[in-house]
Scaffold this motif. Sequence first.
Motif, short mmCIF file in Angstrom:
data_model
loop_
_atom_site.label_atom_id
_atom_site.label_comp_id
_atom_site.label_asym_id
_atom_site.label_seq_id
_atom_site.Cartn_x
_atom_site.Cartn_y
_atom_site.Cartn_z
N GLU A 146 11.57 147.50 138.46
CA GLU A 146 12.02 148.26 137.38
C GLU A 146 11.82 149.64 137.25
O GLU A 146 10.65 149.83 137.49
N GLU A 166 8.50 153.06 125.49
CA GLU A 166 9.48 152.16 124.97
C GLU A 166 9.81 151.21 126.01
O GLU A 166 10.28 149.96 125.78
N CYS A 217 7.51 148.49 127.11
CA CYS A 217 7.53 147.62 125.80
C CYS A 217 8.65 146.70 126.07
O CYS A 217 8.45 145.31 126.24
N ASP A 218 9.92 147.02 126.26
CA ASP A 218 11.02 146.27 126.61
C ASP A 218 10.92 145.50 127.94
O ASP A 218 11.30 144.13 127.69
N PHE A 219 10.39 145.99 128.82
CA PHE A 219 10.36 145.21 130.24
C PHE A 219 9.30 144.09 129.80
O PHE A 219 9.55 142.80 130.72
N LEU A 220 8.11 144.27 129.17
CA LEU A 220 7.09 143.38 128.98
C LEU A 220 7.33 142.46 127.74
O LEU A 220 6.63 141.43 127.50
N ASN A 221 8.35 142.73 127.11
CA ASN A 221 8.65 141.86 125.79
C ASN A 221 7.63 141.94 124.76
O ASN A 221 7.25 140.97 124.21
N GLU A 222 7.14 143.07 124.75
CA GLU A 222 5.87 143.62 123.76
C GLU A 222 6.39 144.49 122.68
O GLU A 222 7.36 145.14 122.71
N LYS A 223 5.86 144.30 121.42
CA LYS A 223 6.22 144.85 120.35
C LYS A 223 5.67 146.31 120.21
O LYS A 223 4.36 146.45 120.73
N GLN A 224 6.29 147.65 120.03
CA GLN A 224 5.90 148.69 119.95
C GLN A 224 4.91 148.98 118.75
O GLN A 224 4.94 148.17 117.64
#
Length: 345
Positions: free
Chosen positions: A83, A267, A270-277
């Motif tokens: 990615e 940002e 976070c999207d790549f790892l599905n983590e909340k900002q």
Amino acid sequence: MKLIIDDACYAYNEIFSQFGEIVTMAGRDINPESVKDADVLIVRSRTKVNEELLKGSSIKFVGSTVAGLDHVDEDYLQVNNIEFFSAQGCNSMAVAEFVIATILNLAKKHNFNYQEKTLGIIGVGNVGSRLAAKAKLLGIKTLLNDPIRRENEDLPNFVDLDTALSADIVTFHTPLTFNGDYPSFKLLNKANFHNISDQTIVFNAARGGVIAEEIWEKTQTLENVIDCWENEPNINKNLQESAYLASPHIAGHSVDAKFMGSFMVYEALCDFLNEKQQDNIKNLINPGDLSLNSNNLLDALNEVYDFKQDTVAIQNIENFEIYRRNYPIRYEWHHYSSRVSLPIA
């Protein structure tokens, strides 16, 4: 999770520590051994991200906190399912402010009315568009050249390259590309340098390589403003000595731009790892109340930041990389209250 991060990335600990172990080093020192067992690589422009660096590593995400792309082999990343995210546009405001402030200073030096000059903007992407908007606020006529946008968006007000190069002030804001229908490598070259006269002001705040420096150094202009060079940090001494401003690729080095580069990668990660900002990350820049006392625009802009200090700082070329890594604090204009209206657009 292990993250290798260029230590010049802004606020890397505050922004990325939630993801795991952070190892930092100078961008030029990042090598295959250092990334071998890492999961995430976050760089600026000094790291060449390619097969030589990443082959055999466990890297799954690469983030670049700068706008340029010529240091990244995107094809290799795509083929190897890595990615990639680049912070396109993060420094657009900073570079536009650099150009506008310099034009006003040159107007004073050469006693001309900048509203009577034409500004040729080569490359009307993130930076060029910002610059055009600021120029419009100041009443400067622009000649916009961007053949890719012109074709894709049917923009009849755009001009061809020769027309833009014939402007009183010519400034480059293209990426550095070598392929495709409109490569930008040596875009200004022996075939079209005749458009540049001894009364032209030429800016390169794009990438080293978009202007043929071997011709540029022999061409008489009114002034040269050079922030991007071929072979950085081993820059052309003749051009450095003759330039009005000769700076070490720092036009986009505002605090805001460096933060935004890191934040945009944050940002994406976070999207790549599905983590909340984390909500507090976006509020890291808080310079407090900043005010300008000058009662005219030129002095107000110089009160914000005097770009001449950047030229002085690298009169000794050995300071090129040191100064970039230890660049003075510079906030963008929107942070300031001013007695005069600033061209904020």
